[in-house]
Design a protein around this motif. Structure first.
Motif, PDB file in Angstrom:
ATOM      1  N   VAL A  77       5.308 -40.901 -21.942  1.00 37.52           N
ATOM      2  CA  VAL A  77       5.405 -39.769 -21.019  1.00 37.52           C
ATOM      3  C   VAL A  77       6.251 -38.630 -21.572  1.00 37.52           C
ATOM      4  N   ALA A  78       7.088 -38.909 -22.583  1.00 39.90           N
ATOM      5  CA  ALA A  78       7.920 -37.847 -23.149  1.00 39.90           C
ATOM      6  C   ALA A  78       8.439 -38.264 -24.516  1.00 39.90           C
ATOM      7  N   ILE A  79       8.626 -37.270 -25.385  1.00 45.22           N
ATOM      8  CA  ILE A  79       9.277 -37.463 -26.675  1.00 45.22           C
ATOM      9  C   ILE A  79      10.309 -36.359 -26.826  1.00 45.22           C
ATOM     10  N   GLY A  80      11.534 -36.731 -27.180  1.00 46.17           N
ATOM     11  CA  GLY A  80      12.646 -35.790 -27.183  1.00 46.17           C
ATOM     12  C   GLY A  80      12.742 -34.928 -28.429  1.00 46.17           C
ATOM     13  N   THR A  81      13.641 -33.973 -28.346  1.00 51.40           N
ATOM     14  CA  THR A  81      13.922 -33.082 -29.482  1.00 51.40           C
ATOM     15  C   THR A  81      15.035 -33.629 -30.373  1.00 51.40           C
ATOM     16  N   ASP A  82      15.562 -34.804 -30.047  1.00 48.57           N
ATOM     17  CA  ASP A  82      16.626 -35.437 -30.839  1.00 48.57           C
ATOM     18  C   ASP A  82      15.998 -36.167 -32.027  1.00 48.57           C
ATOM     19  N   ILE A  83      15.486 -35.415 -32.978  1.00 48.60           N
ATOM     20  CA  ILE A  83      14.656 -35.955 -34.046  1.00 48.60           C
ATOM     21  C   ILE A  83      15.461 -36.836 -35.001  1.00 48.60           C
ATOM     22  N   GLU A  84      14.909 -37.994 -35.321  1.00 52.51           N
ATOM     23  CA  GLU A  84      15.470 -38.869 -36.347  1.00 52.51           C
ATOM     24  C   GLU A  84      15.008 -38.361 -37.711  1.00 52.51           C
ATOM     25  N   THR A  85      15.943 -37.782 -38.460  1.00 51.98           N
ATOM     26  CA  THR A  85      15.577 -37.129 -39.723  1.00 51.98           C
ATOM     27  C   THR A  85      15.769 -38.033 -40.941  1.00 51.98           C
ATOM     28  N   ARG A  86      16.300 -39.243 -40.735  1.00 51.11           N
ATOM     29  CA  ARG A  86      16.581 -40.122 -41.874  1.00 51.11           C
ATOM     30  C   ARG A  86      15.385 -40.998 -42.246  1.00 51.11           C
ATOM     31  N   SER A  87      14.290 -40.847 -41.550  1.00 49.09           N
ATOM     32  CA  SER A  87      13.145 -41.729 -41.716  1.00 49.09           C
ATOM     33  C   SER A  87      11.940 -40.976 -42.262  1.00 49.09           C
ATOM     34  N   GLN A  88      11.003 -41.710 -42.856  1.00 49.99           N
ATOM     35  CA  GLN A  88       9.739 -41.101 -43.269  1.00 49.99           C
ATOM     36  C   GLN A  88       8.880 -40.734 -42.058  1.00 49.99           C
ATOM     37  N   ILE A  89       9.219 -41.303 -40.889  1.00 42.13           N
ATOM     38  CA  ILE A  89       8.573 -40.929 -39.627  1.00 42.13           C
ATOM     39  C   ILE A  89       9.609 -40.186 -38.800  1.00 42.13           C
ATOM     40  N   GLN A  90       9.410 -38.895 -38.584  1.00 41.40           N
ATOM     41  CA  GLN A  90      10.390 -38.096 -37.872  1.00 41.40           C
ATOM     42  C   GLN A  90       9.935 -37.892 -36.430  1.00 41.40           C
ATOM     43  N   THR A  91      10.640 -38.564 -35.544  1.00 41.94           N
ATOM     44  CA  THR A  91      10.323 -38.502 -34.116  1.00 41.94           C
ATOM     45  C   THR A  91      11.612 -38.498 -33.319  1.00 41.94           C
ATOM     46  N   GLY A  92      11.530 -37.952 -32.101  1.00 41.33           N
ATOM     47  CA  GLY A  92      12.639 -38.047 -31.176  1.00 41.33           C
ATOM     48  C   GLY A  92      12.520 -39.318 -30.350  1.00 41.33           C
ATOM     49  N   SER A  93      13.430 -39.490 -29.395  1.00 43.71           N
ATOM     50  CA  SER A  93      13.373 -40.629 -28.482  1.00 43.71           C
ATOM     51  C   SER A  93      12.054 -40.616 -27.717  1.00 43.71           C
ATOM     52  N   ILE A  94      11.603 -41.795 -27.331  1.00 41.18           N
ATOM     53  CA  ILE A  94      10.297 -41.951 -26.679  1.00 41.18           C
ATOM     54  C   ILE A  94      10.474 -42.645 -25.333  1.00 41.18           C
ATOM     55  N   ILE A  95       9.835 -42.124 -24.297  1.00 41.79           N
ATOM     56  CA  ILE A  95       9.823 -42.787 -23.000  1.00 41.79           C
ATOM     57  C   ILE A  95       8.432 -43.318 -22.711  1.00 41.79           C
ATOM     58  N   ILE A  96       8.355 -44.603 -22.389  1.00 40.45           N
ATOM     59  CA  ILE A  96       7.107 -45.240 -21.961  1.00 40.45           C
ATOM     60  C   ILE A  96       7.232 -45.525 -20.468  1.00 40.45           C
ATOM     61  N   ASP A  97       6.206 -45.205 -19.714  1.00 39.65           N
ATOM     62  CA  ASP A  97       6.354 -45.181 -18.250  1.00 39.65           C
ATOM     63  C   ASP A  97       6.652 -46.527 -17.615  1.00 39.65           C
ATOM     64  N   SER A  98       6.220 -47.637 -18.236  1.00 44.61           N
ATOM     65  CA  SER A  98       6.486 -48.939 -17.616  1.00 44.61           C
ATOM     66  C   SER A  98       6.326 -50.061 -18.623  1.00 44.61           C
ATOM     67  N   MET A  99       7.353 -50.940 -18.693  1.00 44.18           N
ATOM     68  CA  MET A  99       7.284 -52.140 -19.509  1.00 44.18           C
ATOM     69  C   MET A  99       7.961 -53.287 -18.790  1.00 44.18           C
ATOM     70  N   LYS A 100       7.599 -54.490 -19.167  1.00 45.94           N
ATOM     71  CA  LYS A 100       8.235 -55.676 -18.594  1.00 45.94           C
ATOM     72  C   LYS A 100       9.558 -55.905 -19.298  1.00 45.94           C
ATOM     73  N   VAL A 101      10.641 -55.994 -18.540  1.00 38.14           N
ATOM     74  CA  VAL A 101      11.950 -56.313 -19.070  1.00 38.14           C
ATOM     75  C   VAL A 101      12.353 -57.682 -18.532  1.00 38.14           C
ATOM     76  N   ALA A 102      12.491 -58.647 -19.427  1.00 34.95           N
ATOM     77  CA  ALA A 102      12.827 -60.004 -19.020  1.00 34.95           C
ATOM     78  C   ALA A 102      14.305 -60.239 -19.264  1.00 34.95           C
ATOM     79  N   GLY A 103      15.032 -60.520 -18.200  1.00 34.12           N
ATOM     80  CA  GLY A 103      16.462 -60.784 -18.299  1.00 34.12           C
ATOM     81  C   GLY A 103      16.821 -62.051 -17.569  1.00 34.12           C
ATOM     82  N   GLU A 104      17.704 -61.922 -16.578  1.00 34.77           N
ATOM     83  CA  GLU A 104      18.161 -63.104 -15.828  1.00 34.77           C
ATOM     84  C   GLU A 104      17.042 -63.666 -14.949  1.00 34.77           C
TER      85      GLU A 104
END
Length: 446
Positions: free
Chosen positions: A419-446
């Protein structure tokens, strides 16, 4: 004589060795390829202000591949004398006589060769003295230890400086070479509180030492990361939006690289099989590959088969526009090689305009992932399940660190539901992308 002059002289010697090997191999085979990468470097590590290890390296072998009657044989040597090269050619021919015919083998097509290629300004040798390199590592450690009283130990820091020369030639008449360099500084520290200990790190990498972060900045970043992780909690199992910090977001597109690579496709082991020209990301997402960026982390004038690299649109408005194929995979898939033998070259991912704070507001309530563990990704189905650590976020504000959780989904859905990719680009990688938001994932905890 300066380092650059020495390397220029060595490059000419390596080109001559490759040329001699090609002449010998081509005279006795249908086609031939010869390559060598000569590397030189130093790595110095420290721990708690003391030098722990100093390593010098200088290596590189001449690799000779011959093709005769559709049979392939390869051999290598570190001895570049004419006699040794002749013996290595003989060994490659001998090996070829025992291999099975393969109609898909051979060098890449002649019309794709990099007979003329650009200078990409990739060479900035440093060659520091061990004491100088150690001082940089120790300075990073000291900055971390001084930043916060909760930083109790250093888990080590290191300074690495390497440079190399790549030479490739084949029986099409291709003979190309270029030098390149890489410098890196890293620091890892341990923070402690009543709730236990947490480790984290920071690093910087560049072609040119002048482009590295300062040791003080690296150390302080490592300290901040470690302290922020103290006293983690788990969370109840839930289905929530997940934000991948830029440092781990590159890995999501790394799964894309594997899925559209020719070897996975012709083996039919990719979840993106037969998805070319189909929508796999949101319509606003674009990925451009730019191999000729000067001083770029993954810039290269040609790939490891001598194929000229070129700007390429990987994803256009969410649509997969190309697969990535070596010459062998291209023949298997009935397509042209794309210049990706040896890997990708500088991917730039589009963003939706938000900085980190705005991305957290977009996330709302959910999980910010800063570390991923394990290899729980099925390349055939796209099923994704990995251990994770990070921070719980509510109403756009970080609440507390979390660990001991697992996040799960399917890469087909995850890609489609960014749903969104930020402007905080990771410049140390061969793939330059900002943070990524995915609208829904399963988080398994307690």
């Amino acid at each position: 004589m300066s380092v650059k002059q020495q390397v220029a002289e060595q490059e000419q010697q390596l080109r001559q060795a490759v040329s001699r090997a090609l002449d010998m191999a081509s005279a006795r085979s249908d086609q031939a390829e010869v390559a060598i990468t000569k590397s030189t470097g130093i790595s110095v590590s420290s721990r708690m202000g003391e030098v722990e290890n100093v390593e010098f390296n200088q290596d590189g072998a001449l690799g000779i591949t011959v093709y005769r009657d559709q049979r392939k044989g390869s051999a290598s040597t570190t001895d570049l004398s004419e006699k040794a090269i002749a013996k290595t050619v003989e060994a490659a021919l001998e090996i070829a006589s025992y291999t099975s015919p393969d109609p898909f083998g051979g060098p890449a097509p002649k019309d794709l060769m990099a007979f003329d290629y650009p200078d990409l300004d990739l060479f900035y040798p440093d060659e520091p003295e061990p004491d100088t390199a150690a001082a940089l590592a120790i300075e990073a450690e000291q900055a971390a230890l001084n930043h916060d009283s909760r930083i109790k130990f250093s888990d080590g820091a290191s300074y690495d400086s390497h440079y190399g020369i790549r030479v490739y030639g084949n029986s099409h008449g291709m003979l190309g070479s270029y030098p390149s360099s890489q410098q890196a500084l890293s620091c890892s520290v341990i923070a402690q509180s009543e709730g236990g200990m947490e480790r984290d790190m920071s690093y910087t990498v560049a072609r040119d030492k002048a482009d590295l972060w300062t040791p003080a900045f690296v150390g302080v970043e490592a300290a901040k990361h470690a302290v922020a992780r103290l006293n983690p909690r788990s969370v109840s199992t839930c289905q929530v939006p997940v934000m991948f910090d830029r440092s781990v977001a590159t890995g999501l597109f790394g799964h894309l690289v594997m899925a559209i690579s020719g070897s996975a496709l012709y083996r039919k082991s990719s979840f993106l099989l037969d998805k070319k020209d189909e929508q796999i990301f949101p319509h606003w997402l674009t990925i451009n590959e730019l191999p000729h960026v000067r001083k770029g982390a993954a810039s290269a004038p040609f790939d490891s088969e001598g194929v000229i690299t070129q700007d390429r649109r990987i994803i256009e408005q969410g649509i997969l526009k190309t697969y990535l194929a070596t010459s062998y995979a291209a023949r298997k898939l009935d397509m042209a090689p794309t210049g990706h033998a040896g890997g990708i070259h500088n991917w730039y991912v589009s963003h939706t305009g938000q900085d980190t704070d705005a991305m957290l507001k977009t996330l709302g309530t959910g999980l910010l992932v800063t570390e991923l563990m394990g290899q729980g990704v099925n390349p055939v189905t796209g099923d994704y399940s990995r251990g994770a650590a990070g921070f719980w976020v509510e109403k756009g504000e970080i609440q507390y660190p979390v660990s001991g959780i697992t996040i799960a989904g399917n890469l087909n859905d995850m890609f489609a539901n960014i749903v969104a990719i930020g402007t905080d680009i990771e410049t140390r990688s061969q793939i330059q992308t900002g943070s990524i938001i995915i609208d829904s994932m399963k988080v398994a905890g307690e």
